[in-house]
Scaffold this motif. Structure first.
Motif, short mmCIF file in Angstrom:
data_model
loop_
_atom_site.label_atom_id
_atom_site.label_comp_id
_atom_site.label_asym_id
_atom_site.label_seq_id
_atom_site.Cartn_x
_atom_site.Cartn_y
_atom_site.Cartn_z
N UNK A 47 0.84 -1.20 0.00
CA UNK A 47 0.00 0.00 0.00
C UNK A 47 0.87 1.25 0.00
N UNK A 48 0.33 2.33 -0.50
CA UNK A 48 1.04 3.61 -0.44
C UNK A 48 0.03 4.74 -0.37
N UNK A 49 0.49 5.88 0.14
CA UNK A 49 -0.38 7.04 0.32
C UNK A 49 0.28 8.26 -0.31
N UNK A 50 -0.54 9.08 -0.98
CA UNK A 50 -0.07 10.27 -1.67
C UNK A 50 -0.90 11.47 -1.23
N UNK A 51 -0.32 12.47 -0.57
CA UNK A 51 -1.08 13.68 -0.23
C UNK A 51 -1.33 14.52 -1.48
N UNK A 52 -2.51 15.14 -1.52
CA UNK A 52 -2.83 16.07 -2.60
C UNK A 52 -2.84 17.52 -2.12
N UNK A 53 -3.14 17.72 -0.84
CA UNK A 53 -3.19 19.06 -0.29
C UNK A 53 -3.00 18.98 1.22
N UNK A 54 -2.43 20.01 1.81
CA UNK A 54 -2.23 20.03 3.24
C UNK A 54 -1.02 19.20 3.66
N UNK A 55 -1.03 18.80 4.92
CA UNK A 55 0.07 18.02 5.50
C UNK A 55 -0.43 16.67 5.97
N UNK A 56 0.39 15.67 5.80
CA UNK A 56 0.02 14.29 6.13
C UNK A 56 1.04 13.76 7.12
N UNK A 57 0.61 13.56 8.38
CA UNK A 57 1.52 13.12 9.44
C UNK A 57 1.38 11.62 9.68
N UNK A 58 2.51 10.95 9.83
CA UNK A 58 2.56 9.54 10.19
C UNK A 58 3.77 9.30 11.08
N UNK A 59 3.66 8.28 11.92
CA UNK A 59 4.84 7.81 12.66
C UNK A 59 5.13 6.41 12.15
N UNK A 60 6.30 6.25 11.53
CA UNK A 60 6.66 5.00 10.87
C UNK A 60 8.08 4.60 11.24
N UNK A 61 8.40 3.33 11.00
CA UNK A 61 9.75 2.82 11.26
C UNK A 61 10.60 3.01 10.01
N UNK A 62 11.73 3.70 10.20
CA UNK A 62 12.72 3.90 9.15
C UNK A 62 14.08 3.52 9.71
N UNK A 63 14.73 2.55 9.08
CA UNK A 63 16.01 2.03 9.57
C UNK A 63 15.89 1.53 11.01
N UNK A 64 14.76 0.90 11.32
CA UNK A 64 14.56 0.29 12.62
C UNK A 64 14.14 1.22 13.73
N UNK A 65 13.95 2.51 13.43
CA UNK A 65 13.60 3.50 14.45
C UNK A 65 12.30 4.19 14.06
N UNK A 66 11.35 4.26 15.00
CA UNK A 66 10.10 4.96 14.72
C UNK A 66 10.30 6.46 14.82
N UNK A 67 9.84 7.16 13.79
CA UNK A 67 9.91 8.62 13.83
C UNK A 67 8.74 9.21 13.07
N UNK A 68 8.42 10.44 13.41
CA UNK A 68 7.29 11.10 12.77
C UNK A 68 7.76 11.78 11.49
N UNK A 69 6.97 11.59 10.43
CA UNK A 69 7.26 12.25 9.17
C UNK A 69 6.06 13.09 8.79
N UNK A 70 6.32 14.17 8.11
CA UNK A 70 5.27 15.06 7.62
C UNK A 70 5.40 15.13 6.10
N UNK A 71 4.36 14.70 5.40
CA UNK A 71 4.39 14.67 3.95
C UNK A 71 3.57 15.82 3.38
N UNK A 72 4.02 16.30 2.22
CA UNK A 72 3.34 17.36 1.49
C UNK A 72 3.01 16.85 0.09
N UNK A 73 2.16 17.56 -0.64
CA UNK A 73 1.89 17.15 -2.02
C UNK A 73 3.20 17.01 -2.81
N UNK A 74 3.28 15.96 -3.63
CA UNK A 74 4.51 15.67 -4.34
C UNK A 74 5.42 14.73 -3.59
N UNK A 75 4.95 14.23 -2.43
CA UNK A 75 5.70 13.26 -1.64
C UNK A 75 4.83 12.02 -1.44
N UNK A 76 5.46 10.94 -0.99
CA UNK A 76 4.73 9.68 -0.88
C UNK A 76 5.29 8.87 0.28
#
Length: 293
Positions: A47-76
C-alpha cells in the motif's frame, strides 16, 4: 460504487499525475515501541499514500527506528506488508486531502480522504476489481518491494507516475458499479479471516459468523482467492511467522504456537513448502542480509 465517485477518483488520479514527486518514505517492519499510544494500523498488504493538499503526518519505522514524518503534495509514503504505522494527533488535526492505494486479494482499494465540509463525505472508497490488470498489480508490488536505500528511492520516485497511469487506465475501464452482494460478503469474510488468522479458526466458524453454508464459504475462497480456505489461512499464518522470524528472538517452536500451528514439525514442513527453506535458514539469511546492508 456510484458513478460520481468513479468520476471523482478519476479526477484525483489526473491531479496526482500533474505532480512532480520529489520525496518518498518507506515504512518498514519493526517492533512496535511500547511507549507509543497513538492510533495504529497494520495491514499485510502492499500500500502507499499520496497527499494532494495540506500536510500528512505519520509515525513510521525507518532504519529500525520509529519517527514522525510530515508529507506534502509531491511526496509519498510506501508501507511494506505487515508494517505498523501510527496516526499521531497532528494527523487528525491537519486539514488535508490524500489518496491511499491498497492491493488486497482480488481487488485494488482506492481510498480518497478529504475534509468534512457541508455534509460532503470525508472519505470515498472504491474497490477496483472488474478491470484490474496484472500489469497494475505487478507495478504496485514492485513499488512496495523497494526500500529506503538511496538507489531504491530513486527507482521508486520514477515508478510512482507509471503506476498511477496504470491505475487510471484500469479505473477508466471499470464499470463503476456498486459491488455486488457476493463480493461484499467476500470482503467481510476475508477481513474477518485476516483478523482471526492466529486463532483456532475453522471454515465452519466463519460460516456461522456470517450465516453462510460451509460450501458457500469454500466457493468464496476458490473464486476470489484462488485457493481453499485452509490453504488461505495457512498462508496468512506463514506470513506472520516469517515476520516474527525476521523481527523477534522467539524460538521456532514459540513462533509456531503463536501463529496457530499445534505442531512444530508440521509448521516447519509448511514453511519449507512455502518459502523453499526451513524457518532457521530463513532467519539466518535475513539477518545475514541485514548485516551486509
Amino acid at each position: 460504487m456510484a458513478k460520481d465517485d468513479h468520476a471523482l477518483l478519476s479526477g484525483v488520479l489526473d491531479e496526482l499525475l500533474q505532480f512532480e514527486f520529489t520525496k518518498i518514505y518507506f515504512a518498514e517492519r519493526s517492533r512496535s515501541p511500547a511507549e507509543l499510544n497513538f492510533y495504529s494500523e497494520r495491514q499485510p498488504y502492499y500500500r502507499f499514500t499520496l497527499p494532494l493538499a495540506g500536510r500528512f503526518y505519520q509515525r513510521i519505522a525507518i532504519d529500525g527506528v520509529y519517527r514522525e514524518v510530515c508529507l506534502y503534495p509531491g511526496e509519498a509514503v510506501v508501507f511494506h506488508p505487515f508494517c505498523t504505522n501510527y496516526y499521531t494527533p497532528d494527523y487528525f488535526a491537519a486539514i488535508r486531502r490524500s489518496l491511499a492505494v491498497v492491493l488486497r486479494p482480488g481487488y485494488l482499494r482506492l481510498a480518497y480522504s478529504r475534509p468534512y465540509v457541508d455534509e460532503i463525505r470525508p472519505r470515498v472508497d472504491f474497490h477496483l476489481y472488474d478491470s484490474l490488470r496484472s500489469s497494475t498489480i505487478n507495478a504496485v508490488i514492485a513499488l512496495g518491494a523497494l526500500t529506503n536505500r538511496p538507489e531504491d528511492r530513486d527507482c521508486a520516485l520514477a515508478l510512482i507516475k507509471p503506476t498511477l497511469r496504470l491505475i487510471a487506465r484500469d479505473l477508466a475501464a471499470s464499470r463503476g458499479e456498486r459491488n455486488g452482494k457476493a463480493l461484499n460478503t467476500w470482503h467481510e469474510v476475508a477481513d474477518y479471516t485476516l483478523e482471526h488468522c492466529l486463532d483456532d479458526l475453522t471454515r465452519e466458524e466463519v460460516a456461522r459468523r456470517f450465516q453462510l453454508s460451509d460450501g458457500y464459504v469454500s466457493k468464496l475462497f476458490r473464486r476470489h482467492a484462488g485457493d481453499t480456505f485452509c490453504n488461505y489461512l495457512t498462508r496468512l499464518r506463514l506470513e506472520k511467522a516469517a515476520e516474527l522470524l525476521r523481527d523477534s528472538a522467539l524460538t521456532v517452536g514459540e513462533i509456531a504456537a503463536d501463529c496457530g500451528f499445534h505442531s512444530s514439525s508440521y509448521f516447519i514442513r509448511q514453511f519449507r513448502h512455502c518459502y523453499s527453506v526451513s524457518p532457521g535458514e530463513y532467519r539466518f539469511s535475513h539477518h545475514l542480509n541485514r548485516r551486509r546492508a
